[in-house]
Design an enzyme around this catalytic site. Structure first.
Site, mmCIF file in Angstrom:
data_model
loop_
_atom_site.group_PDB
_atom_site.id
_atom_site.type_symbol
_atom_site.label_atom_id
_atom_site.label_comp_id
_atom_site.label_asym_id
_atom_site.label_seq_id
_atom_site.Cartn_x
_atom_site.Cartn_y
_atom_site.Cartn_z
ATOM 1 N N SER A 192 -30.078 -119.040 4.041
ATOM 2 C CA SER A 192 -30.212 -119.054 2.576
ATOM 3 C C SER A 192 -31.644 -119.204 2.076
ATOM 4 C CB SER A 192 -29.373 -120.187 1.977
ATOM 5 O OG SER A 192 -28.013 -119.868 2.066
ATOM 6 N N VAL A 200 -28.467 -122.715 6.333
ATOM 7 C CA VAL A 200 -27.577 -123.315 7.340
ATOM 8 C C VAL A 200 -28.076 -123.135 8.769
ATOM 9 C CG1 VAL A 200 -25.363 -123.410 6.103
ATOM 10 C CG2 VAL A 200 -25.993 -121.345 7.336
ATOM 11 N N TYR A 202 -26.744 -108.562 1.923
ATOM 12 C CA TYR A 202 -26.755 -110.026 1.951
ATOM 13 C C TYR A 202 -26.750 -110.577 3.386
ATOM 14 C CZ TYR A 202 -25.016 -114.778 1.441
ATOM 15 O OH TYR A 202 -24.862 -116.148 1.547
ATOM 16 N N TYR A 254 -28.042 -126.976 -3.112
ATOM 17 C CA TYR A 254 -26.638 -126.973 -3.551
ATOM 18 C C TYR A 254 -26.249 -128.332 -4.129
ATOM 19 C CZ TYR A 254 -27.409 -122.997 -0.706
ATOM 20 O OH TYR A 254 -27.980 -121.877 -0.190
ATOM 21 N N LYS A 260 -33.012 -116.385 0.171
ATOM 22 C CA LYS A 260 -32.636 -116.172 -1.237
ATOM 23 C C LYS A 260 -33.812 -116.410 -2.191
ATOM 24 C CE LYS A 260 -27.858 -117.408 -0.079
ATOM 25 N NZ LYS A 260 -26.825 -118.472 -0.102
#
Ligand code: DON
Length: 315
Positions: A70, A267, A197, A249, A73
């Protein structure tokens, strides 16, 4: 944050943090829902800092590539803002979700508009934006080349086995993409947006490469080595604000409280941290905490920030 006074201490601080982390036995759990990530040795620990005045300092396993997941991103958000500007915010929100990264619950109440670009749903919409006018292969190539450019390193690659492993088990992401498609918030077929993605999440980088790639965010949007502008200073600030509020998050508040700088986790166990005006940091420890963020990575950044007196809230 007076950098000159801190300069002599940074290499020492990194070495100290790496040595302390190597000793710890409470390392969290490696992600196994992407089977390929479950094979990584939880004992690994690396940390790197690239300062705005041009020094690169590393400790531990900082040269070993890991799956950035992630963290990618941040870079896809940067690219997509460059392509469509603030129109992006019509399709993705900018609020912390307070939910896990792969949650589907808010999407129904919010008509298929993901809370922010860093939860999986938001990043899938960003992939859809990057697909405009391209085949998936071209969009993936554009993302990889952008990251290579930021890090000034053409050896950075996509780990195809990780991408395939994630596609094979990515039922939740397929659910998120299909659900958003039903609200009209994906313009391409869900499998195409997901192809982009899964591949950008599977980019493999070392701590050194990642800290290099983050330099523009620590330096008002400009590459500190060349002075070339990647984004405007306003955009760099806003990306930093998104990282601070949404980058971990449902653990974002805790990370801001403990570390006090913008950060983005993955992760794979990596975290990119930005000390505005001072340095870009990358840390890697594969074991995760309950929120899916690197356990020792967060602790290491907390210790480093304290030792260096780094916080965006410091006077
Ligand atoms: O879609 C996924 O689940 C992964 N490719 C990325 C998730 C992730 O890195 C969350 N970060 N902590």
């Amino acid at each position: 944050m007076p950098e000159v006074e801190q300069a002599p201490k940074l290499d020492q601080a990194l070495a100290e943090v790496a040595a302390e982390m190597a000793e710890r036995t409470d390392r969290g759990d490696v992600a196994t829902y992407i089977p390929q990530l479950g094979k990584i040795d939880p004992k690994k620990f690396g940390i790197a800092a690239v300062t705005n005045d041009g020094r690169t300092l590393v400790a531990g396993d900082a040269e070993q590539a890991f799956s950035i997941q992630s963290i990618s991103k941040v870079f896809t958000l940067t690219l997509a803002l460059g392509n469509v500007g603030d129109a992006l915010w019509k399709r993705v929100g900018r609020e912390p979700s307070g939910n896990p990264f792969n949650s589907i619950v808010q999407l129904e109440h919010e008509n298929g508009i993901p809370r922010n670009p860093f939860i999986n749903a938001g990043a899938i919409v960003i992939s859809d934006i990057l697909l405009a006018g391209h085949q998936p292969r071209e969009a993936i190539g554009e993302i990889l080349r952008f990251i290579q450019f930021l890090a000034d390193d053409e050896t950075i690659i996509i780990d195809r086995e990780v991408a395939a492993s994630e596609r094979a088990t990515g039922y939740r992401n397929f659910a998120l993409a299909n659900y958003m498609k039903s609200f009209g918030n994906l313009y391409h077929a869900p499998e195409l947006a997901l192809g982009v993605y899964f591949h950008h999440c599977a980019i493999a980088m070392s701590c050194r490469q990642l800290a290099m790639a983050g330099r523009y965010l620590a330096n008002g949007g400009k590459n500190p080595a060349t002075g070339h502008s990647v984004v405007s200073s306003e955009r760099a600030r806003r990306i930093g604000a998104m990282m601070l509020t949404c980058g971990h998050y449902d653990g974002s508040g805790d990370f801001a409280f403990r570390v006090g700088i913008p950060g983005k986790s993955g992760v794979g166990g990596g975290i990119l941290g930005i000390v505005p005006g001072v340095a870009s940091l990358a840390v890697w420890s594969p074991g995760l905490n309950a929120n899916g963020n690197s356990k020792l990575g967060s602790i290491a950044l907390e210790k480093l920030a304290r030792m260096m007196n780094w916080s965006i809230f410091a006077p």
